[in-house]
Design a protein around this motif. Structure first.
Motif, PDB file in Angstrom:
ATOM      1  N   VAL A  45       0.846  -1.204   0.000  1.00 22.59           N
ATOM      2  CA  VAL A  45       0.000   0.000   0.000  1.00 22.59           C
ATOM      3  C   VAL A  45       0.879   1.250   0.000  1.00 22.59           C
ATOM      4  CG1 VAL A  45      -1.676   1.322   1.356  1.00 22.59           C
ATOM      5  CG2 VAL A  45      -2.014  -1.114   1.020  1.00 22.59           C
ATOM      6  N   ALA A  46       1.991   1.227   0.726  1.00 27.60           N
ATOM      7  CA  ALA A  46       2.906   2.368   0.731  1.00 27.60           C
ATOM      8  C   ALA A  46       3.497   2.600  -0.658  1.00 27.60           C
ATOM      9  CB  ALA A  46       4.025   2.141   1.757  1.00 27.60           C
ATOM     10  N   VAL A  47       3.818   1.526  -1.363  1.00 26.10           N
ATOM     11  CA  VAL A  47       4.348   1.648  -2.730  1.00 26.10           C
ATOM     12  C   VAL A  47       3.274   2.204  -3.658  1.00 26.10           C
ATOM     13  CG1 VAL A  47       5.186   0.327  -4.716  1.00 26.10           C
ATOM     14  CG2 VAL A  47       6.135  -0.090  -2.448  1.00 26.10           C
ATOM     15  N   ILE A  48       2.042   1.694  -3.537  1.00 25.71           N
ATOM     16  CA  ILE A  48       0.938   2.203  -4.363  1.00 25.71           C
ATOM     17  C   ILE A  48       0.737   3.690  -4.097  1.00 25.71           C
ATOM     18  CG2 ILE A  48      -1.568   2.119  -4.716  1.00 25.71           C
ATOM     19  CD1 ILE A  48      -1.367  -0.928  -4.139  1.00 25.71           C
ATOM     20  N   PHE A  49       0.739   4.086  -2.833  1.00 24.50           N
ATOM     21  CA  PHE A  49       0.556   5.488  -2.454  1.00 24.50           C
ATOM     22  C   PHE A  49       1.673   6.352  -3.030  1.00 24.50           C
ATOM     23  CE2 PHE A  49       0.783   8.924   0.836  1.00 24.50           C
ATOM     24  CZ  PHE A  49      -0.470   9.468   0.609  1.00 24.50           C
ATOM     25  N   GLY A  50       2.907   5.860  -2.979  1.00 27.43           N
ATOM     26  CA  GLY A  50       4.029   6.603  -3.543  1.00 27.43           C
ATOM     27  C   GLY A  50       3.923   6.778  -5.041  1.00 27.43           C
ATOM     28  N   VAL A  51       3.513   5.725  -5.740  1.00 31.34           N
ATOM     29  CA  VAL A  51       3.368   5.807  -7.195  1.00 31.34           C
ATOM     30  C   VAL A  51       2.227   6.752  -7.564  1.00 31.34           C
ATOM     31  CG1 VAL A  51       2.758   4.482  -9.259  1.00 31.34           C
ATOM     32  CG2 VAL A  51       4.416   3.564  -7.644  1.00 31.34           C
ATOM     33  N   VAL A  52       1.091   6.624  -6.875  1.00 33.07           N
ATOM     34  CA  VAL A  52      -0.057   7.502  -7.145  1.00 33.07           C
ATOM     35  C   VAL A  52       0.336   8.961  -6.925  1.00 33.07           C
ATOM     36  CG1 VAL A  52      -2.335   8.188  -6.273  1.00 33.07           C
ATOM     37  CG2 VAL A  52      -1.861   5.795  -6.748  1.00 33.07           C
ATOM     38  N   ASN A  53       0.976   9.244  -5.804  1.00 33.73           N
ATOM     39  CA  ASN A  53       1.393  10.622  -5.529  1.00 33.73           C
ATOM     40  C   ASN A  53       2.470  11.095  -6.489  1.00 33.73           C
ATOM     41  OD1 ASN A  53      -0.244  11.615  -3.461  1.00 33.73           O
ATOM     42  ND2 ASN A  53       0.915  10.503  -1.920  1.00 33.73           N
ATOM     43  N   GLY A  54       3.413  10.228  -6.801  1.00 29.93           N
ATOM     44  CA  GLY A  54       4.505  10.613  -7.691  1.00 29.93           C
ATOM     45  C   GLY A  54       4.058  10.894  -9.112  1.00 29.93           C
TER      46      GLY A  54
END
Length: 128
Positions: A45-54
């Motif tokens: 979920v942290a990786v998904i959040f980082g990709v979405v934000n990035g």
């Protein structure tokens, strides 16, 4: 090696922030049965959040520059809440047991909380 270390610190700090958000903010839940499943889910979920934000945040800020100026930046709370909600939706589509129950208060408070905790943990852990 410095880039990898920074990336791991960011992902780890974000995963811890998501874990704390599931404990403290009503409407954000994580339904896992084991500790290893919990840790793996939080990291994903942290990786998904980082990709979405990035990917999306720079586009949204560029396109919505006028709204940011007009609202003195308060629209960022709405944008971050929507990106948090999108993260929950993507996690659900990927079969991860992470759930965000709507925009207000779960997504907005979750995004605010995760942002603050990640910033604090990153500042503490990223000292060379």
């Amino acid at each position: 090696m410095g880039f990898l270390k920074g990336l791991l610190i960011r992902v780890g700090a974000t995963a811890v922030a998501f874990w704390l958000a599931t404990l403290l903010i009503p409407g954000i839940s994580l339904d896992t049965e084991s500790i290893s499943e919990t840790i793996l889910t939080l990291i994903l979920v942290a990786v998904i959040f980082g990709v979405v934000n990035g990917v999306l945040q720079p586009i949204i800020k560029t396109v919505g520059c006028g709204f940011y100026l007009l609202t003195l930046g308060l629209i960022a709370l709405v944008v971050n809440g929507l990106l948090f909600l999108l993260t929950g939706w993507i996690a659900d589509q990927a079969g991860l047991p992470f759930d965000v129950d709507g925009f207000w208060p779960a997504a907005v408070l979750g995004a605010l909380f995760v942002g603050i905790v990640t910033w604090i943990l990153g500042a503490i852990l990223d000292r060379d």
